[in-house]
Design a protein around this motif. Structure first.
Motif, short mmCIF file in Angstrom:
data_model
loop_
_atom_site.label_atom_id
_atom_site.label_comp_id
_atom_site.label_asym_id
_atom_site.label_seq_id
_atom_site.Cartn_x
_atom_site.Cartn_y
_atom_site.Cartn_z
N ALA A 125 0.83 -1.20 0.00
CA ALA A 125 0.00 0.00 0.00
C ALA A 125 0.87 1.25 0.00
N VAL A 126 0.89 1.95 -1.12
CA VAL A 126 1.62 3.21 -1.26
C VAL A 126 0.76 4.31 -0.65
N PHE A 127 1.38 5.21 0.13
CA PHE A 127 0.61 6.32 0.69
C PHE A 127 1.23 7.67 0.42
N GLY A 128 2.30 7.72 -0.37
CA GLY A 128 2.86 9.02 -0.70
C GLY A 128 4.19 8.93 -1.39
N TYR A 129 4.72 10.12 -1.70
CA TYR A 129 6.00 10.23 -2.39
C TYR A 129 6.81 11.35 -1.74
N VAL A 130 8.12 11.16 -1.64
CA VAL A 130 9.02 12.22 -1.20
C VAL A 130 9.19 13.15 -2.40
N THR A 131 8.91 14.43 -2.20
CA THR A 131 8.99 15.38 -3.31
C THR A 131 10.21 16.29 -3.23
N SER A 132 10.87 16.32 -2.08
CA SER A 132 12.11 17.08 -1.94
C SER A 132 12.93 16.42 -0.84
N GLY A 133 14.23 16.69 -0.83
CA GLY A 133 15.10 16.13 0.20
C GLY A 133 15.70 14.79 -0.17
N LYS A 134 15.97 14.57 -1.46
CA LYS A 134 16.56 13.30 -1.89
C LYS A 134 17.88 13.03 -1.17
N ASP A 135 18.69 14.05 -0.94
CA ASP A 135 19.97 13.85 -0.25
C ASP A 135 19.75 13.31 1.16
N PHE A 136 18.75 13.86 1.86
CA PHE A 136 18.44 13.37 3.20
C PHE A 136 17.96 11.94 3.14
N LEU A 137 17.09 11.64 2.20
CA LEU A 137 16.56 10.28 2.07
C LEU A 137 17.69 9.28 1.83
N GLU A 138 18.65 9.66 1.01
CA GLU A 138 19.79 8.78 0.74
C GLU A 138 20.65 8.54 1.97
N SER A 139 20.60 9.44 2.96
CA SER A 139 21.42 9.29 4.16
C SER A 139 20.77 8.38 5.21
N LEU A 140 19.48 8.07 5.08
CA LEU A 140 18.80 7.23 6.07
C LEU A 140 19.33 5.81 6.04
N LYS A 141 19.35 5.18 7.23
CA LYS A 141 19.80 3.81 7.36
C LYS A 141 18.78 3.00 8.15
N ALA A 142 18.78 1.70 7.97
CA ALA A 142 17.92 0.82 8.75
C ALA A 142 18.21 1.05 10.23
N GLY A 143 17.17 1.17 11.02
CA GLY A 143 17.33 1.39 12.46
C GLY A 143 17.22 2.84 12.87
N ASP A 144 17.28 3.78 11.92
CA ASP A 144 17.07 5.19 12.27
C ASP A 144 15.67 5.35 12.85
N THR A 145 15.51 6.27 13.76
CA THR A 145 14.21 6.47 14.40
C THR A 145 13.68 7.88 14.18
N ILE A 146 12.36 8.00 14.24
CA ILE A 146 11.72 9.32 14.18
C ILE A 146 11.73 9.86 15.59
N GLU A 147 12.39 10.99 15.80
CA GLU A 147 12.48 11.58 17.13
C GLU A 147 11.44 12.66 17.36
N SER A 148 10.97 13.29 16.31
CA SER A 148 9.94 14.30 16.46
C SER A 148 9.18 14.45 15.15
N VAL A 149 7.98 14.98 15.27
CA VAL A 149 7.14 15.26 14.12
C VAL A 149 6.59 16.65 14.29
N ARG A 150 6.62 17.44 13.22
CA ARG A 150 6.07 18.78 13.27
C ARG A 150 5.13 18.95 12.10
N VAL A 151 3.91 19.35 12.37
CA VAL A 151 2.93 19.60 11.33
C VAL A 151 3.17 21.02 10.82
N VAL A 152 3.50 21.14 9.53
CA VAL A 152 3.76 22.47 8.97
C VAL A 152 2.57 23.01 8.19
N SER A 153 1.65 22.14 7.80
CA SER A 153 0.42 22.59 7.16
C SER A 153 -0.59 21.45 7.17
N GLY A 154 -1.86 21.79 7.11
CA GLY A 154 -2.91 20.79 7.04
C GLY A 154 -3.47 20.31 8.36
#
Length: 131
Positions: free
Chosen positions: A94-123
């Motif tokens: 089940a696809v739920f979205g696409y990364v539209t910017s930040g390809k460099d950041f996405l390439e730096s992610l590794k298995a085991g990385d964790t989400i430490e915070s979430v900030r809603v910027v719109s919506g």
């Protein structure tokens, strides 16, 4: 749905199973709980296909489409390697979205990385608290 999941389920400590859902092109309603392959509809195209670097989808066990919970994955292959209708992921995850910017950041992610915070910027005004 992704933002609601993060805010109301994952961050509050309540883990829920997420049923498999896919919408096919020209469909009037999403299909639930069975993959397109299981339904014999493997030639139909999902509205959100696996055809772009940074595609986001729910992770699940291989043989149980309704086993997704808090894990997701990014497709880290370019479109020419995963053309719509010619890859093994369309209609199976089940696809739920696409990364539209930040390809460099996405390439730096590794298995085991964790989400430490979430900030809603719109919506945020569109969120509805689950009952």
């Amino acid at each position: 749905d992704w933002l609601r999941f993060l805010l109301f389920f994952f961050l509050l400590g309540e883990i829920r199973r997420i049923p498999f859902e896919v919408m096919v092109e020209g469909g009037k309603a999403p299909l639930y709980e069975e993959t397109l392959e299981d339904l014999g509809r493997f030639n139909e195209q999902p509205v959100l296909p696996f055809n772009a670097y940074g595609t986001l989808a729910w992770a699940r066990s291989e043989f149980e489409p309704n086993s997704a919970s808090s894990q997701f994955f990014f497709l880290l292959r370019d479109a020419e390697l995963t053309p719509t209708g010619s890859n093994l992921l369309d209609g199976r995850y089940a696809v739920f979205g696409y990364v539209t910017s930040g390809k460099d950041f996405l390439e730096s992610l590794k298995a085991g990385d964790t989400i430490e915070s979430v900030r809603v910027v719109s919506g945020a005004e569109n969120l509805v608290s689950p009952s």
